[in-house]
Design an enzyme around this catalytic site. Structure first.
Site, PDB file in Angstrom:
ATOM      1  N   SER A   1      35.670  16.313  37.406  1.00  0.00           N
ATOM      2  CA  SER A   1      34.620  17.301  37.657  1.00  0.00           C
ATOM      3  C   SER A   1      33.239  16.746  37.341  1.00  0.00           C
ATOM      4  CB  SER A   1      34.868  18.549  36.814  1.00  0.00           C
ATOM      5  OG  SER A   1      36.065  19.181  37.188  1.00  0.00           O
ATOM      6  N   THR A  54      30.150  20.896  35.863  1.00  0.00           N
ATOM      7  CA  THR A  54      29.392  21.042  37.113  1.00  0.00           C
ATOM      8  C   THR A  54      27.954  21.483  36.885  1.00  0.00           C
ATOM      9  OG1 THR A  54      31.382  21.412  38.415  1.00  0.00           O
ATOM     10  CG2 THR A  54      29.314  22.177  39.361  1.00  0.00           C
ATOM     11  N   GLU A 175      28.477  28.183  41.079  1.00  0.00           N
ATOM     12  CA  GLU A 175      29.856  27.711  41.010  1.00  0.00           C
ATOM     13  C   GLU A 175      30.803  28.839  40.609  1.00  0.00           C
ATOM     14  OE1 GLU A 175      32.383  24.044  39.110  1.00  0.00           O
ATOM     15  OE2 GLU A 175      31.224  25.252  37.701  1.00  0.00           O
ATOM     16  N   ASP A 180      39.294  26.861  39.360  1.00  0.00           N
ATOM     17  CA  ASP A 180      39.929  25.626  38.890  1.00  0.00           C
ATOM     18  C   ASP A 180      40.709  25.870  37.598  1.00  0.00           C
ATOM     19  OD1 ASP A 180      40.386  22.777  38.686  1.00  0.00           O
ATOM     20  OD2 ASP A 180      38.813  22.733  37.174  1.00  0.00           O
ATOM     21  N   HIS A 184      44.692  25.224  36.744  1.00  0.00           N
ATOM     22  CA  HIS A 184      45.202  24.464  35.602  1.00  0.00           C
ATOM     23  C   HIS A 184      46.203  25.293  34.799  1.00  0.00           C
ATOM     24  CE1 HIS A 184      42.877  20.786  35.770  1.00  0.00           C
ATOM     25  NE2 HIS A 184      41.742  21.461  35.890  1.00  0.00           N
TER      26      HIS A 184
END
Length: 210
Positions: A1, A54, A175, A180, A184
């Site tokens: 990332s 990010t 974002e 994400d 995970h």
């Protein structure tokens, strides 16, 4: 990332974990910094900690993404007009994770920032604004308390409303970070709801662009 965000923000490939530094750990100019250099307004919106990989890559330069206290300090030196997300713990020492005794929230107020922590406070904000709606990451959309935390689209629309007044234009990074995280965690329900929340943000951004 971190390396991926650096490629987006600075246009340069680097090593895994790097936040807008090259392979020799030299700082790389970012698109946010370029926008500021042109006098444009700037903003960062994310559902993760705003110091996470990010958003960090657009506004900080450190050799390792885990240096979130340093990332927070660098962000507050960038004069970003709108910062909305989670991650309050890296802005304060008392009750947080800073180890240098600094209270970046107080420092932000001294610089003229309106510091907010709840969804209701978002309605009446002006620039510059630092909105940190959770100690760490914001909640998954499926779990979000709509009284306490704004949605991604609400944060983005408020950011656009605030930044749109600048005659030189603006740069805004948005974002949907927790998509994400849900992957995970192998949490399909959380991921789907965060994808749908991100879809709403994209639709609102496209409406604005049109």
């Amino acid at each position: 990332s971190a390396a991926g965000a650096t490629a987006y923000a600075a246009g340069v490939k680097t090593y895994n974990g790097a936040i807008s530094v090259d392979t020799l750990r030299r700082p790389l100019g970012t698109i946010l910094e370029a926008a500021e250099g042109k006098g444009m307004a700037t903003g960062l919106v994310a559902t993760c900690r705003i110091t996470h990989a990010t958003p960090a890559a657009f506004a900080a330069h450190v050799p390792d993404r885990g240096m979130e206290s340093e990332i927070a300090a660098q962000m507050m030196e960038q004069d970003i007009d709108v910062i909305l997300g989670g991650g309050r713990e890296f802005f304060v020492t008392e009750g947080g994770k800073r180890e240098d005794g600094r209270d970046l929230l107080q420092e932000a107020r001294a610089k003229g920032y309106q510091v907010i922590h709840t969804r209701s406070e978002l309605d009446a904000v002006r620039t510059p604004v630092l909105g940190l709606f959770a100690s760490s990451h914001m909640a998954y959309e499926i779990d979000r308390d709509s009284v306490a935390q704004p949605s991604l689209v609400e944060m983005m629309q408020k950011a656009i409303d605030l930044l749109d007044d600048d005659p030189d234009g603006f740069f805004l990074m948005v974002e949907g970070s927790r998509i994400d995280h849900a992957a995970h965690d192998n949490d399909a329900a959380a991921q789907v709801h965060d994808i749908l929340a991100y879809d709403k943000a994209i639709a609102a951004a496209l409406d604005y662009a049109r």
